[in-house]
Each structure stands twice: as structure tokens, then as C-alpha cells.
Design an enzyme around this catalytic site. Structure first.
Site, PDB file in Angstrom:
ATOM      1  N   ASP A 236       0.837  -1.198   0.000  1.00 22.60           N
ATOM      2  CA  ASP A 236       0.000   0.000   0.000  1.00 22.60           C
ATOM      3  C   ASP A 236       0.880   1.259   0.000  1.00 22.60           C
ATOM      4  O   ASP A 236       1.876   1.335   0.730  1.00 22.60           O
ATOM      5  CB  ASP A 236      -0.867  -0.023   1.264  1.00 22.60           C
ATOM      6  CG  ASP A 236      -1.922   1.060   1.263  1.00 22.60           C
ATOM      7  OD1 ASP A 236      -2.775   1.043   0.371  1.00 22.60           O
ATOM      8  OD2 ASP A 236      -1.890   1.931   2.152  1.00 22.60           O
TER       9      ASP A 236
ATOM     10  N   GLU B 162      14.837 -15.090   0.131  1.00 22.57           N
ATOM     11  CA  GLU B 162      15.301 -16.191   0.996  1.00 22.57           C
ATOM     12  C   GLU B 162      14.347 -17.378   0.923  1.00 22.57           C
ATOM     13  O   GLU B 162      14.672 -18.463   1.370  1.00 22.57           O
ATOM     14  CB  GLU B 162      15.340 -15.729   2.462  1.00 22.57           C
ATOM     15  CG  GLU B 162      16.486 -14.824   2.795  1.00 22.57           C
ATOM     16  CD  GLU B 162      16.304 -14.230   4.200  1.00 22.57           C
ATOM     17  OE1 GLU B 162      15.508 -14.761   5.003  1.00 22.57           O
ATOM     18  OE2 GLU B 162      16.965 -13.208   4.455  1.00 22.57           O
TER      19      GLU B 162
END
Ligand code: NOJ
Length: 559
Positions: free
Chosen positions: A209, A267
């Protein structure tokens, strides 16, 4: 997982769910997560690759959930953490990926951090997590920034008994949405650990956002608002290009944050992905967010703003593709979302009665969607647009909840009209939205014929057009990510060729004009999908055939 599957986001069709308005399982009039779970088969049948769900976290709902009081709890009106786990599992079983919505520019004023600030002494560490400054000597706010939702962008901090202090906090949105301070290490740590919390639960990524707003220019200088926006109570400060260069939007420092977030996403196996909500002035600024070590994609609002205008669409497409190519990222297209007027209404020309002609609006919206779905990159669809829903423009004032409406004294705030609960079935109140009659915003009386049930299996319905287009888009190797070649086309017509590895080309063409267009004979006459039935095969002089495409119509043709 193959390399292509790992990069699913490069050409995904993502369906936006505004959860309070999607499907209600318990009859309280507010959509919820169990309601969404019960409609996953519908979404799978529609053929979407992923869903992005607007916030369902704990929230006092002063801005439809974009005022988050706890980023790791679920609003009890919408469900439980166990429901979210079921949602993720069941969506994945159907091959649908889940993007959640993260709100890092501001928290709710009910967030524990802001509550701590209110209890702590000025200057204590709790104060540094938000943007707090002393007022000016004349007792006014620290600078002239305004709220996107009208009025001042600053409010005074008050002591527990309501006594005003000389300090103010920044809120670019509602007073209940204080902006956090991204120069503070706690803020970085907290959001990274929130990302991990949800990635560990199995979601596939986040929509971010106000992704362009997190960093503010050092010193918080006054902003020279363009004239039109210089009235204290009228501030189109986010969705307006004139103010996109403001000291609170699109600051270069914001990119460091996304580099940090990208390292976290990478990751994971498969890597998690981001899509930024980025209202920036041009395609060049937009592409910066998609550099290889930043966000995977970002909304391209410039195309949404191009409207129903062949020249503006073409310019926006060209600039977007060229700038994204420089950073190796796929463009992202969107025509409607929970913040803008639904594109059926937005694109409608005014009729002789001075009101939008919604029949032509639907014709244009269907054509625009089909044409856009053939562009390279990914596409976002907002719930209900596949039903051809128009904007609800006559909501009673007492039903409205958009903070911009409330803060502007009822003169602005168009966002409730696209958030009306969607119709699923039946003739009665709530049209199958929930088991009861209640809907948190009233639905119009004439939505019966637009429900999913009414359109399912109905030849020519908007729902069937979307289904067909999404199926063909999946099947055609040339669609989705890849190159595009413009074709010479008659006046008012845009056309491009997508060349697939298999040599099965697709030509996408849209006739934006108000008169029929004759297409070149060498484009062939095999229609894969058309947005309307106004497409005819014509005999031409040499005995061959060509297509005539009606006004405000689009088609995909086997090239
Ligand atoms: C953008 C969201 O899409 C909108 O609904 C919200 O009001 C603002 N950001 C503030 O969070």
C-alpha cells in the site's frame, strides 16, 4: 518448480478481492474469509492465477481496513487465523496463489505503537516511530502538507485528558492513520518480521500500500501545491499527477526499503513476490521500483488514467513497455480497483440525458479489458468487473464510509461506489452475497440480472467473456509475457501482434472509434475472442475475406 513456474508473476492474471464486499458467510452483511473460501471454486472456474486480498487485519475500519491496528491478527468480523490457514491451503490446492496487502506507510492510531506514543513523554523512543514535530511559532502545524482525504495532514498530539500539546503528528491520510517514521530502526525490523510472519504461513507475496510514500523529503519542506489543489479542503494529493512530485511522494530513499524487503523475499523457496501501489508521474519513475533487486511488479496507473482514448492508450503502452524493458520487468495492467470509479462507468460517454450511457460504458469496458488482457505482462481484475458492474453513484449519504467523503463534508469520496457487495444469485435482498438480507453498503435494485448465477453459462454475458478470454490467454503461448509488435491500423483503431514460439500469432485489435472499422485482409478472419457480436466477415474484391469490427469493440484474431 520450473523457472517459468517460479516466475508465475510475470504474466499472471490476479483477481482483487475486497473481502468485506466479496462473500458473507454468517449473514452480518460484511464479507469474510469463510465466504471467500466458499467461492474459491468460482475463482478457479474463472481462470485466475492468483488473488490479492485487501487487508483483513484487526482494524477499527476508519479506512476500510487500511488502518491496521495489528498486522498479525485477523479482524474478528472477517474470520480467524485458522480461516486464513484454510484459505491459503485451499487456494493452493486449486493452483491459486495468494497475495496479501501490507500497509507500511501508516498504522492505525489504535496500533500499540501509537498508543505507547500517547502515553510516553515527548522525545522518548516511542515518539520516534512516527513523524512528530513541534508546531510553528504561530501555533500552526509544522508545514503545509495536506491529507489525501482533505484538510490538514497534521493533527495535534493531545494528552490523556485531551489537553493539546505543542506537538503534531503527520497523517497523509485520515487522522486515525499516523505516518510511521522510516528513519527509525524499529520500523524496519517490525515490518520485516511481519513479512516473514506471513511468508512463513505460506502466502505467495504482498501488494504494498502507498509504496511510493514511505520516505519523506528531509526537513519536511512546505510544498507548492498546484493552484487547483491549493484550496485547504480539496486535496487530490495522491491520485493526481500534479502532486506526484511532492516532498512526500516518490522520494529516492524509498528504494532502499524495497531492496531490504527483496532480500527477505528471495530467501524463500519459491521466492515471495511484491506488487507496489505506486502513483508516480511517469513510466520512467515507475520502472525504478522494478529494478532487479526491488519489487517484482508495480501497478501502472498511467494506463488506467488513459481512459478510452486511442492515442493516450497507445502512448501509455509504449512508454510503459519501453521503461519496464530497461529494468527487465514485466508491466502490470489494471483498469479498476477499490479506489477508482469502475471502468464501465468511467469509460461511459454522457448520454443525451447528461448521465453516463452505461450500455456504451459496458461495451467499451469489455473491449478495453479484452484488449488489455493481450498486452505483455500481468493483469489485475477487480471483483465484480467480470460481471460488468457499474459504479453505484447514488449511495445515500448515511451509508457512505469513505473517509474522504466524511472529511470533505460530503463533497468528495467516490470510493464507496465501487465497494458495494457483489451479487451472486437470486432475486432478493443481498443477491446471494450472504445468507441474510444485510449488506454493509446497500446494493441497487437492478443487480439481479448481473449476478454470477444470471450470467453463468449465458452466451455473450460479461462473465462468460472473461472466462473465455482467460482460458484462451492461458492456452495461447504468445500471450502473457513477451514482445509486442504494433500493426498499422485504420484511424481510431489500435492493433498489435503477439508472436508465439509455436508461430501461432495472435492479433489483438480494438476499435475505439464510433464507426465500424475494416481490418486488413492479411490479418485473417479467425476470431479467437471478441468483446461483442458486432464483428462481421466481409467479402472483398479479390474473392477473399476480411473482418469488419464494430465501434467500441475488440477482438483477438489468429494472425
Ligand atoms: C491506498 C489504498 O488502496 C486505499 O484504499 C487507502 O485508503 C490508502 N492507500 C491509504 O492506505
Amino acid at each position: 518448480m520450473t523457472a517459468t513456474a517460479r516466475e508465475w508473476w510475470r504474466d499472471a492474471v490476479v483477481y482483487q478481492v475486497y473481502p468485506r464486499s466479496f462473500a458473507d458467510s454468517d449473514g452480518d452483511g460484511m464479507g469474510d474469509i469463510p465466504g471467500l473460501i466458499s467461492r474459491l471454486d468460482y475463482l478457479s472456474g474463472l481462470g485466475v492465477d492468483a488473488i490479492w486480498i485487501s487487508p483483513f487485519y484487526e482494524s477499527p475500519l476508519h479506512d476500510g481496513g487500511y488502518d491496521v491496528s495489528d498486522y498479525r491478527s485477523i479482524d474478528s468480523r472477517l474470520g480467524t487465523m485458522a480461516d486464513v490457514d484454510v484459505l491459503i491451503a485451499q487456494a493452493h490446492e486449486r493452483g491459486i496463489r495468494i497475495l496479501m496487502d501490507i500497509v507500511p506507510n501508516h498504522t492505525s492510531s489504535e496500533h500499540r505503537w501509537f498508543q505507547e506514543l500517547l502515553r510516553a513523554a515527548p522525545g522518548s523512543p516511542a515518539w520516534d516511530r512516527y513523524i512528530v514535530r513541534e508546531g510553528k511559532a504561530d501555533d500552526g502545524p509544522p508545514n503545509n502538507w495536506k491529507s489525501v482525504f482533505h484538510g490538514r495532514g497534521w493533527s495535534r498530539i493531545r494528552q490523556g485528558d485531551g489537553t493539546p500539546t505543542g506537538y503534531w503528528y503527520l497523517h497523509l491520510f485520515d487522522t486515525t492513520q499516523p505516518d510511521v517514521n522510516w528513519d527509525n530502526a524499529d520500523v524496519h525490523e517490525e515490518f520485516v518480521s511481519t513479512l516473514r510472519f506471513w511468508f512463513d504461513r505460506g502466502i505467495d507475496g504482498f501488494r504494498i500500500d502507498v509504496a511510493h510514500g514511505l520516505v519523506k523529503e528531509a526537513g519536511l519542506p512546505d510544498f507548492a501545491y498546484p493552484d487547483a489543489a491549493d484550496d485547504a479542503d480539496a486535496t487530490p494529493a495522491m491520485f493526481d499527477e500534479d502532486v506526484a512530485h511532492a516532498p512526500f511522494w516518490d522520494q529516492d530513499g524509498v528504494h532502499e526499503i524495497y531492496r531490504e524487503w527483496r532480500r527477505v523475499a528471495d530467501e524463500y523457496d519459491p521466492p515471495r513476490v511484491f506488487c507496489g501501489e505506486t502513483w508516480v508521474p511517469n513510466a520512467e519513475r515507475l520502472a525504478r521500483y522494478q529494478r532487479p533487486d526491488e519489487l517484482h511488479t508495480s501497478f501502472n496507473f498511467n494506463y488506467l488514467e488513459a481512459g478510452w482514448d486511442a492515442a493516450a492508450m497507445r502512448t501509455s503502452i509504449d512508454e510503459t513497455i519501453a521503461n519496464h524493458a530497461r529494468v527487465g520487468a514485466p508491466p502490470t495492467w489494471v483498469l479498476s480497483n477499490h479506489d477508482v470509479i469502475r471502468h464501465r462507468t468511467r469509460m461511459a460517454p454522457l448520454g443525451s440525458n447528461g448521465r453516463p450511457d452505461l450500455d456504451r460504458g459496458l461495451r467499451r469496458a469489455r473491449a478495453a479489458t479484452l484488449f488489455t488482457l493481450a498486452l505483455p505482462g500481468s493483469m489485475y481484475i477487480y471483483q465484480g468487473e467480470e460481471l460488468g458492474l457499474p459504479e453505484v453513484v447514488d449511495l445515500p449519504a448515511e451509508a457512505r464510509q469513505d473517509p474522504a467523503w466524511l472529511r470533505s463534508g460530503g463533497t468528495d469520496g467516490t470510493r464507496d461506489g465501487c465497494r458495494v457487495p457483489i451479487p451472486w444469485s437470486g432475486t432478493g435482498p443481498s443477491y446471494g452475497f450472504g445468507p441474510g438480507e444485510a449488506t454493509w453498503l446497500p446494493q441497487p435494485d437492478d443487480w439481479r440480472d448481473m449476478s454470477v448465477e444470471a450470467q453463468q453459462g449465458l452466451e455473450g454475458s460479461t462473465l462468460e467473456l472473461y472466462r473465455l478470454a482467460l482460458r484462451v490467454r492461458r492456452e495461447e503461448p504468445s500471450l502473457g509475457d513477451g514482445p509486442l509488435e504494433w500493426l498499422d491500423a485504420p484511424e481510431g483503431v489500435l492493433a498489435f501482434r503477439r508472436t508465439g514460439e509455436a508461430g501461432a500469432d495472435v492479433i489483438a485489435v480494438v476499435n475505439v472509434a464510433e464507426t465500424p472499422a475494416h481490418l486488413p485482409a492479411d490479418w485473417g478472419t479467425t476470431i479467437l475472442v471478441a468483446s461483442g457480436d458486432d464483428v462481421a466477415e466481409l467479402s472483398i474484391d479479390d474473392g477473399g475475406a476480411a473482418l469488419a469490427l464494430g465501434p467500441e469493440t475488440a477482438a483477438w484474431v489468429r494472425g
